[in-house]
Design a protein around this motif. Sequence first.
Motif, mmCIF file in Angstrom:
data_model
loop_
_atom_site.group_PDB
_atom_site.id
_atom_site.type_symbol
_atom_site.label_atom_id
_atom_site.label_comp_id
_atom_site.label_asym_id
_atom_site.label_seq_id
_atom_site.Cartn_x
_atom_site.Cartn_y
_atom_site.Cartn_z
ATOM 1 N N ILE A 38 2.722 6.230 -1.325
ATOM 2 C CA ILE A 38 1.595 5.756 -0.514
ATOM 3 C C ILE A 38 0.567 5.064 -1.403
ATOM 4 O O ILE A 38 0.034 4.003 -1.053
ATOM 5 N N GLU A 39 0.308 5.648 -2.549
ATOM 6 C CA GLU A 39 -0.643 5.050 -3.486
ATOM 7 C C GLU A 39 -0.160 3.669 -3.948
ATOM 8 O O GLU A 39 -0.941 2.724 -4.038
ATOM 9 N N VAL A 40 1.137 3.554 -4.220
ATOM 10 C CA VAL A 40 1.708 2.262 -4.624
ATOM 11 C C VAL A 40 1.546 1.248 -3.495
ATOM 12 O O VAL A 40 1.157 0.107 -3.732
ATOM 13 N N LEU A 41 1.811 1.649 -2.264
ATOM 14 C CA LEU A 41 1.668 0.740 -1.124
ATOM 15 C C LEU A 41 0.225 0.248 -0.985
ATOM 16 O O LEU A 41 -0.011 -0.938 -0.725
ATOM 17 N N LEU A 42 -0.728 1.144 -1.172
ATOM 18 C CA LEU A 42 -2.142 0.751 -1.092
ATOM 19 C C LEU A 42 -2.510 -0.220 -2.209
ATOM 20 O O LEU A 42 -3.237 -1.191 -1.988
ATOM 21 N N LYS A 43 -1.991 0.033 -3.394
ATOM 22 C CA LYS A 43 -2.261 -0.859 -4.534
ATOM 23 C C LYS A 43 -1.616 -2.227 -4.324
ATOM 24 O O LYS A 43 -2.195 -3.242 -4.680
ATOM 25 N N ILE A 44 -0.416 -2.263 -3.761
ATOM 26 C CA ILE A 44 0.255 -3.536 -3.483
ATOM 27 C C ILE A 44 -0.601 -4.357 -2.523
ATOM 28 O O ILE A 44 -0.801 -5.557 -2.725
ATOM 29 N N GLU A 45 -1.137 -3.697 -1.508
ATOM 30 C CA GLU A 45 -1.987 -4.394 -0.550
ATOM 31 C C GLU A 45 -3.246 -4.930 -1.240
ATOM 32 O O GLU A 45 -3.648 -6.077 -1.026
ATOM 33 N N GLU A 46 -3.834 -4.107 -2.092
ATOM 34 C CA GLU A 46 -5.059 -4.492 -2.796
ATOM 35 C C GLU A 46 -4.814 -5.634 -3.794
ATOM 36 O O GLU A 46 -5.555 -6.617 -3.830
ATOM 37 N N ILE A 47 -3.770 -5.520 -4.583
ATOM 38 C CA ILE A 47 -3.516 -6.472 -5.672
ATOM 39 C C ILE A 47 -2.849 -7.754 -5.184
ATOM 40 O O ILE A 47 -3.208 -8.850 -5.607
ATOM 41 N N PHE A 48 -1.861 -7.608 -4.299
ATOM 42 C CA PHE A 48 -1.059 -8.758 -3.886
ATOM 43 C C PHE A 48 -1.378 -9.248 -2.470
ATOM 44 O O PHE A 48 -0.755 -10.197 -1.991
ATOM 45 N N ALA A 49 -2.314 -8.592 -1.788
ATOM 46 C CA ALA A 49 -2.660 -8.943 -0.410
ATOM 47 C C ALA A 49 -1.418 -8.955 0.477
ATOM 48 O O ALA A 49 -1.242 -9.828 1.326
ATOM 49 N N LEU A 50 -0.557 -7.988 0.255
ATOM 50 C CA LEU A 50 0.700 -7.866 0.995
ATOM 51 C C LEU A 50 0.693 -6.512 1.693
ATOM 52 O O LEU A 50 0.696 -5.476 1.041
ATOM 53 N N ARG A 51 0.642 -6.536 3.011
ATOM 54 C CA ARG A 51 0.580 -5.292 3.784
ATOM 55 C C ARG A 51 2.002 -4.808 4.079
ATOM 56 O O ARG A 51 2.762 -5.498 4.747
ATOM 57 N N LEU A 52 2.323 -3.634 3.581
ATOM 58 C CA LEU A 52 3.653 -3.053 3.778
ATOM 59 C C LEU A 52 3.534 -1.679 4.405
ATOM 60 O O LEU A 52 2.584 -0.944 4.134
ATOM 61 N N GLN A 53 4.499 -1.335 5.202
ATOM 62 C CA GLN A 53 4.612 0.010 5.750
ATOM 63 C C GLN A 53 5.634 0.775 4.902
ATOM 64 O O GLN A 53 6.518 0.156 4.299
ATOM 65 N N PRO A 54 5.532 2.098 4.866
ATOM 66 C CA PRO A 54 6.523 2.862 4.083
ATOM 67 C C PRO A 54 7.966 2.558 4.487
ATOM 68 O O PRO A 54 8.867 2.636 3.667
ATOM 69 N N THR A 55 8.171 2.163 5.735
ATOM 70 C CA THR A 55 9.533 1.857 6.202
ATOM 71 C C THR A 55 10.016 0.486 5.743
ATOM 72 O O THR A 55 11.186 0.155 5.907
ATOM 73 N N ASP A 56 9.114 -0.336 5.183
ATOM 74 C CA ASP A 56 9.493 -1.663 4.696
ATOM 75 C C ASP A 56 10.265 -1.605 3.384
ATOM 76 O O ASP A 56 10.937 -2.562 3.018
ATOM 77 N N LEU A 57 10.121 -0.497 2.685
ATOM 78 C CA LEU A 57 10.784 -0.337 1.388
ATOM 79 C C LEU A 57 11.749 0.831 1.445
ATOM 80 O O LEU A 57 11.467 1.833 2.073
ATOM 81 N N GLU A 58 12.838 0.675 0.747
ATOM 82 C CA GLU A 58 13.736 1.807 0.538
ATOM 83 C C GLU A 58 13.367 2.425 -0.801
ATOM 84 O O GLU A 58 12.737 1.778 -1.643
ATOM 85 N N ARG A 59 13.773 3.633 -1.004
ATOM 86 C CA ARG A 59 13.460 4.336 -2.254
ATOM 87 C C ARG A 59 13.885 3.517 -3.471
ATOM 88 O O ARG A 59 13.174 3.424 -4.455
ATOM 89 N N LYS A 60 15.054 2.891 -3.382
ATOM 90 C CA LYS A 60 15.563 2.113 -4.521
ATOM 91 C C LYS A 60 14.668 0.923 -4.852
ATOM 92 O O LYS A 60 14.620 0.471 -5.978
ATOM 93 N N ASP A 61 13.936 0.418 -3.846
ATOM 94 C CA ASP A 61 13.071 -0.738 -4.061
ATOM 95 C C ASP A 61 11.920 -0.433 -5.019
ATOM 96 O O ASP A 61 11.376 -1.337 -5.633
ATOM 97 N N MET A 62 11.537 0.819 -5.109
ATOM 98 C CA MET A 62 10.442 1.166 -6.013
ATOM 99 C C MET A 62 10.842 2.242 -7.014
ATOM 100 O O MET A 62 9.996 2.842 -7.646
ATOM 101 N N SER A 63 12.139 2.450 -7.182
ATOM 102 C CA SER A 63 12.581 3.492 -8.107
ATOM 103 C C SER A 63 12.387 3.110 -9.571
ATOM 104 O O SER A 63 12.263 3.977 -10.424
ATOM 105 N N THR A 64 12.357 1.803 -9.855
ATOM 106 C CA THR A 64 12.119 1.354 -11.235
ATOM 107 C C THR A 64 11.104 0.210 -11.218
ATOM 108 O O THR A 64 10.884 -0.420 -10.181
ATOM 109 N N VAL A 65 10.527 -0.054 -12.352
ATOM 110 C CA VAL A 65 9.595 -1.180 -12.483
ATOM 111 C C VAL A 65 10.303 -2.478 -12.102
ATOM 112 O O VAL A 65 9.795 -3.272 -11.306
ATOM 113 N N ASN A 66 11.484 -2.683 -12.642
ATOM 114 C CA ASN A 66 12.231 -3.917 -12.371
ATOM 115 C C ASN A 66 12.590 -4.067 -10.891
ATOM 116 O O ASN A 66 12.536 -5.163 -10.344
ATOM 117 N N ASN A 67 12.957 -2.973 -10.244
ATOM 118 C CA ASN A 67 13.293 -3.035 -8.815
ATOM 119 C C ASN A 67 12.077 -3.426 -7.987
ATOM 120 O O ASN A 67 12.178 -4.228 -7.055
#
Length: 77
Positions: A38-67
Amino acid sequence: MEEKVLNMLIEVTGSDDIAEEKDTDLFEAGLLDSLGIIEVLLKIEEIFALRLQPTDLERKDMSTVNNLIAFLQSKIS
Protein backbone atom coordinates in the motif's frame (compact mmCIF):
# COMPACT_ATOMS: atom_id res chain seq x y z
CA MET A 1 12.99 6.20 -13.59
CA GLU A 2 15.29 3.55 -12.11
CA GLU A 3 16.68 5.97 -9.55
CA LYS A 4 13.20 7.15 -8.50
CA VAL A 5 11.95 3.57 -8.08
CA LEU A 6 15.07 2.57 -6.20
CA ASN A 7 14.86 5.53 -3.84
CA MET A 8 11.16 4.89 -3.26
CA LEU A 9 11.73 1.21 -2.42
CA ILE A 10 14.70 2.02 -0.17
CA GLU A 11 12.47 4.44 1.74
CA VAL A 12 9.61 1.93 2.04
CA THR A 13 11.75 -1.10 2.92
CA GLY A 14 14.33 0.73 5.02
CA SER A 15 17.09 -1.22 3.28
CA ASP A 16 19.62 0.21 0.87
CA ASP A 17 20.96 -3.29 0.16
CA ILE A 18 18.43 -3.55 -2.65
CA ALA A 19 20.47 -1.01 -4.64
CA GLU A 20 23.15 -3.67 -5.07
CA GLU A 21 20.83 -6.56 -5.91
CA LYS A 22 17.92 -5.32 -8.00
CA ASP A 23 16.63 -8.86 -8.51
CA THR A 24 16.30 -9.68 -4.81
CA ASP A 25 12.77 -10.86 -4.04
CA LEU A 26 11.56 -8.21 -1.61
CA PHE A 27 8.83 -10.44 -0.18
CA GLU A 28 11.08 -13.46 0.41
CA ALA A 29 13.71 -11.20 1.98
CA GLY A 30 11.07 -9.89 4.40
CA LEU A 31 11.47 -6.33 3.13
CA LEU A 32 7.96 -5.91 1.71
CA ASP A 33 4.61 -7.02 3.13
CA SER A 34 0.96 -6.13 2.59
CA LEU A 35 1.31 -2.76 4.33
CA GLY A 36 4.44 -2.07 2.30
CA ILE A 37 2.49 -2.73 -0.90
CA ILE A 38 0.00 0.00 0.00
CA GLU A 39 2.84 2.36 0.84
CA VAL A 40 4.48 1.63 -2.53
CA LEU A 41 1.18 2.33 -4.33
CA LEU A 42 0.84 5.67 -2.54
CA LYS A 43 4.42 6.60 -3.41
CA ILE A 44 3.89 5.64 -7.07
CA GLU A 45 0.90 7.97 -7.18
CA GLU A 46 2.88 10.76 -5.52
CA ILE A 47 6.08 10.39 -7.57
CA PHE A 48 4.77 9.28 -10.96
CA ALA A 49 1.22 10.71 -10.86
CA LEU A 50 -0.02 7.22 -11.68
CA ARG A 51 -3.08 6.05 -9.77
CA LEU A 52 -3.08 2.29 -9.25
CA GLN A 53 -5.30 -0.05 -7.30
CA PRO A 54 -3.82 -3.05 -5.47
CA THR A 55 -5.56 -5.26 -8.05
CA ASP A 56 -3.67 -3.53 -10.89
CA LEU A 57 -0.44 -5.23 -9.88
CA GLU A 58 0.40 -8.83 -9.27
CA ARG A 59 2.86 -9.74 -6.54
CA LYS A 60 5.53 -10.49 -9.15
CA ASP A 61 5.19 -6.96 -10.54
CA MET A 62 6.69 -5.51 -7.38
CA SER A 63 8.68 -8.46 -6.06
CA THR A 64 11.98 -6.98 -7.27
CA VAL A 65 13.30 -3.53 -8.13
CA ASN A 66 13.71 -4.56 -11.77
CA ASN A 67 10.18 -5.98 -11.99
CA LEU A 68 8.65 -2.78 -10.61
CA ILE A 69 10.68 -0.63 -13.01
CA ALA A 70 9.49 -2.76 -15.97
CA PHE A 71 5.89 -2.62 -14.76
CA LEU A 72 5.93 1.16 -14.36
CA GLN A 73 7.60 1.67 -17.74
CA SER A 74 4.82 -0.35 -19.36
CA LYS A 75 2.15 1.79 -17.65
CA ILE A 76 3.76 5.18 -18.29
CA SER A 77 4.80 4.73 -21.92
